[in-house]
Design an enzyme around this catalytic site. Structure first.
Site, PDB file in Angstrom:
ATOM      1  N   GLN A  75     -75.603 -44.723  27.962  1.00 10.95           N
ATOM      2  CA  GLN A  75     -76.365 -43.873  27.105  1.00 10.95           C
ATOM      3  C   GLN A  75     -76.690 -45.213  25.395  1.00 10.95           C
ATOM      4  O   GLN A  75     -77.218 -45.143  24.604  1.00 10.95           O
ATOM      5  CB  GLN A  75     -76.668 -42.748  26.093  1.00 10.95           C
ATOM      6  CG  GLN A  75     -76.617 -41.924  27.268  1.00 10.95           C
ATOM      7  CD  GLN A  75     -78.981 -42.466  27.064  1.00 10.95           C
ATOM      8  OE1 GLN A  75     -78.950 -42.042  26.558  1.00 10.95           O
ATOM      9  NE2 GLN A  75     -79.222 -41.086  28.568  1.00 10.95           N
ATOM     10  N   SER A  76     -75.910 -46.682  26.307  1.00  4.51           N
ATOM     11  CA  SER A  76     -76.073 -47.855  24.689  1.00  4.51           C
ATOM     12  C   SER A  76     -77.133 -47.724  24.116  1.00  4.51           C
ATOM     13  O   SER A  76     -78.406 -48.675  24.810  1.00  4.51           O
ATOM     14  CB  SER A  76     -75.170 -48.753  26.043  1.00  4.51           C
ATOM     15  OG  SER A  76     -75.413 -49.858  25.175  1.00  4.51           O
ATOM     16  N   ASN A  77     -77.013 -48.615  22.756  1.00  5.16           N
ATOM     17  CA  ASN A  77     -77.974 -47.935  22.017  1.00  5.16           C
ATOM     18  C   ASN A  77     -78.587 -49.681  21.969  1.00  5.16           C
ATOM     19  O   ASN A  77     -79.115 -50.326  21.714  1.00  5.16           O
ATOM     20  CB  ASN A  77     -78.114 -47.839  20.187  1.00  5.16           C
ATOM     21  CG  ASN A  77     -77.791 -46.185  20.170  1.00  5.16           C
ATOM     22  OD1 ASN A  77     -78.890 -46.016  21.135  1.00  5.16           O
ATOM     23  ND2 ASN A  77     -77.190 -45.557  20.086  1.00  5.16           N
ATOM     24  N   CYS A  79     -78.081 -51.674  24.200  1.00  6.72           N
ATOM     25  CA  CYS A  79     -78.633 -52.165  26.345  1.00  6.72           C
ATOM     26  C   CYS A  79     -79.603 -51.966  25.481  1.00  6.72           C
ATOM     27  O   CYS A  79     -80.889 -52.710  26.887  1.00  6.72           O
ATOM     28  CB  CYS A  79     -77.702 -50.748  27.482  1.00  6.72           C
ATOM     29  SG  CYS A  79     -75.995 -52.379  27.605  1.00  6.72           S
TER      30      CYS A  79
END
Ligand SMILES: *Cc1c(COP(=O)(O)O)cnc(C)c1O
Length: 329
Positions: A75-77, A79
């Protein structure tokens, strides 16, 4: 001081507003809290990463790259912002993600898919043991296809990314003038250290007379003291800067990681609801909400009591609430 910025793409909606959180500040009973609304730095590209990527992607494109590879949690912002900006700029994006792909994609991961990023997922153990090899092998794979790939490190936190929050410090200098305030503290969530490195250098370069405090959402104080210092030293060397980064104070407020990275106790969810309902501002449980909950607790313990005004940088993260829907009342 005149600061000579390197090449930069215009990707973020800047300057972001600086707004007081009056109802919440009054309820807490401490200094007036101002929000630097970096959650308004873009629509789908919301948050702090787009500021760093303005510099990072300028460098990649200038180097003749047609593909970018980066990494982070499922859930990387960071990425998600990279995937969207890649689509905007016509770059191929390959994400190396930590965790198991959700059967029905959620939040940031859904947006990564929607904008067509290439995605490989790895287990936590594999990711931790082999990240550098995976990134280099991926770059090699694209080289064999005749593509020129650029690796962006976790959170775009490196010597280049530091510029993003130096530029934010320049905005804050203007914000303080416009509002006639002199906050003594600038507080934000710290995760890969780049926001903190940039603000720490920027506060000095633009003479903000404010201490910068990172509230760590993972790892610990020792980790961030080292990581932020190293990013600053790399920045100084790479761009031949005269700022004495080896003596700049680096301030970490540790003790609020809770159960772990991307895991939060009920207090964090309660604080997110409280702020959402009182102010119409949405924090996320991984970064901004965890750090804001910590800030409220610190103020209640009388930290920052001598300050009339303090700034909390809203670093974004709204898509991070959706995977935690069941934790909200
Ligand atoms: C990445 C991120 C942070 C942490 O910033 P770093 O520069 O990685 O330390 C804080 N908040 C949000 C919402 C983020 O996505």
């Amino acid at each position: 001081m005149a600061v000579d910025f390197p090449q930069r793409l215009k990707l973020a909606q800047l300057p972001t507003p600086l707004e007081p959180l009056d109802r919440i500040s009054a309820e807490i009973g401490g200094p007036r809290i101002w929000l630097k609304r970096d959650d308004l730095s873009g629509g789908a590209t919301t948050g702090n990463k787009v500021r760093k990527l303005e510099f990072t992607l300028a460098e990649a494109i200038n180097a003749g790259c047609d593909t970018v590879i980066t990494c982070g949690g499922l859930q990387s912002n960071h990425c998600r912002a990279t995937a969207i900006l890649g689509a905007k700029l016509g770059l191929k994006v390959h994400l190396v993600l930590r965790g198991e792909a959700e059967a029905l994609p959620e939040g940031n991961f859904f947006l990564d898919r929607l904008v067509g990023a290439q995605i490989s997922c790895y287990s936590l153990a594999e990711y931790l043991a082999n990240l550098d090899t995976i990134l280099n092998d991926t770059k090699q794979y694209y080289a064999e296809q005749g593509r020129n790939a650029w690796i962006i490190p976790t959170g775009a936190s490196d010597a280049v990314g530091v510029w993003g929050y130096i530029a934010c410090a320049a905005e804050l200098q203007q914000d303080f003038q416009d509002h006639g305030i002199q906050p003594g503290a600038i507080v934000h969530a710290t995760g890969s250290g780049g926001t903190q490195a940039g603000l720490t250098a920027g506060a000095s370069l633009f003479e903000l007379n404010a201490a910068v405090y990172g509230i760590n959402v993972c790892d610990d104080e020792a980790y961030f003291l080292h990581k932020v210092r190293q990013d600053l030293l790399d920045w100084k060397q790479r761009y031949q800067q005269s700022l004495a980064v080896d003596t700049l104070p680096i301030n970490v407020i540790d003790g609020y990681v809770g159960p772990g990275y991307a895991k939060a106790g009920q207090d964090v969810f309660d604080t997110i609801e409280w702020v959402a309902q009182r102010e119409g501002v949405i924090f996320d449980p991984v970064y901004s909400g965890k750090a804001f909950d910590a800030l409220v607790k610190e103020i209640r313990r009388r930290r920052f009591q001598q300050e009339a005004d303090i700034v909390f940088v809203h670093t974004g993260g709204i898509f991070g609430v959706f995977p935690y829907r069941e934790r909200f009342s």
